[in-house]
Design an enzyme around this catalytic site. Structure first.
Site, mmCIF file in Angstrom:
data_model
loop_
_atom_site.group_PDB
_atom_site.id
_atom_site.type_symbol
_atom_site.label_atom_id
_atom_site.label_comp_id
_atom_site.label_asym_id
_atom_site.label_seq_id
_atom_site.Cartn_x
_atom_site.Cartn_y
_atom_site.Cartn_z
ATOM 1 N N ARG A 236 0.838 -1.182 0.000
ATOM 2 C CA ARG A 236 0.000 0.000 0.000
ATOM 3 C C ARG A 236 0.883 1.245 0.000
ATOM 4 N NH1 ARG A 236 -4.484 -1.309 -1.791
ATOM 5 N NH2 ARG A 236 -5.627 0.347 -0.725
ATOM 6 N N HIS A 284 0.106 0.862 -10.002
ATOM 7 C CA HIS A 284 -0.755 0.095 -9.098
ATOM 8 C C HIS A 284 -1.460 -1.036 -9.846
ATOM 9 C CE1 HIS A 284 -3.223 0.403 -5.114
ATOM 10 N NE2 HIS A 284 -3.038 -0.861 -5.487
#
Length: 321
Positions: A236, A284
């Protein structure tokens, strides 16, 4: 309605994550169960028994009095954990084989990229320089996996089979065949000191926010053929101190990084990460999994739950993952 409705609440993402495409997928796998794409002005909130969500805005799930289960459509649940109004119902995270396999692909790809000196070789190609350097064996490199959940264990096992010295660190004690394991704060330094390539697959919690910082990087092993340690973050964005990463790249504390996640996404055009020569950047997409597999996973869990079965992959709200 004959069955409790499944409400879809989805924000952001690529075309593959568009809300209408998700509704089409769930319509295909949910049989005669109503699937409702929120917001829907004509929906009676009492009819909603299940919610499948991605990055909901705090408060959006508070108005469904008969909600029984929330399914998070991605691996990270930190957006849900930040919602103080989240209904007190079971929260299920995604754990499908496709997601695990894709994350392992990403981790192995980037470990090998740094191990096989690809940044140097691609730069040599650009300047037409034929000057190969000595290539050390995989057995000379210590890879450390931060986070030994389903994703971390699978990646660790594949890297071990390639020949790397693989270790893993987790919050609580875990045993993985063929993998040296460390756990808890007391063993974190020992884990870092034997690590040349650090791979972060941690969840984002109050305890892990900003953990990838100068203090951690300075404890990584300095005596490997790599010259300076490497960091790979596919967990993350909130795990990393981005100012520390840039400073450590510039002063040699880190040799290079691969980053799939960032504190702000999409990454702003003026971010120095775009052009830094020691940064490998991806948008991502390390484990941008097959949404059809996730839809089937959710539908199967609902059917099993209504038949009296136990829900799998429940989030521990106290730990935050």
């Amino acid at each position: 309605m004959s069955k409790g409705a499944l409400a879809l609440l989805i924000h952001g993402g690529t075309d593959n994550w568009s809300p209408q495409r998700w509704k089409t997928r769930f319509d295909d796998v949910c049989g005669d169960r109503p699937v409702v794409l929120l917001p829907d002005a004509g929906l009676d909130p009492a009819e909603v028994h299940y919610a499948a969500v991605w990055k909901p805005v705090p408060g959006e799930l508070a108005g469904f009095p008969n909600l029984r289960v929330i399914f998070n459509l991605g691996a990270g649940v930190d957006a849900l954990m930040a919602d103080k109004t989240l209904p007190s119902v079971p929260l299920v995270r995604v754990a499908v084989d496709d997601l695990t396999a894709r994350m392992t692909e990403y981790v192995v790809l980037h470990v090998l990229m740094h191990h096989r000196q690809e940044l140097y070789l691609r730069e040599s190609q650009r300047v037409k320089r034929w000057a190969p350097k000595y290539q050390w064996p995989a057995a000379a490199i210590g890879v450390g996996i931060l986070g030994l959940g389903t994703l971390g264990i699978d990646a660790a096992e594949v890297l071990r089979r390639i020949g790397f010295q693989v270790a893993g660190w987790s919050r609580s004690e875990k045993q993985v065949a063929g993998i040296e394991t460390f756990h808890g704060g007391a063993q974190l330094d020992a884990f870092l000191e034997r690590t040349d390539i650090l791979v972060s697959l941690l969840p984002l919690t109050a305890n892990t926010r900003g953990i990838l910082d100068r203090k951690m990087f300075a404890k990584l092993r300095r005596s490997s053929p790599l010259g300076a340690p490497i960091m790979i973050n596919a967990g993350r964005g909130g795990l990393q101190n981005e100012a520390d990463i840039l400073a450590c790249l510039d002063d040699g504390t880190l040799g290079a990084v691969s980053l799939d996640v960032f504190g702000q996404e999409p990454l702003p055009a003026d971010s120095p990460f775009w052009t830094h020569p020691k940064v490998v950047l991806t948008p991502h997409n390390a484990a941008d999994t097959d949404a059809d597999a996730i839809s089937r996973y959710v539908a199967e869990q609902i059917a099993s739950f209504e038949a009296g079965g136990a829900l799998r992959n429940l989030v521990d709200r106290v730990r935050g993952y």
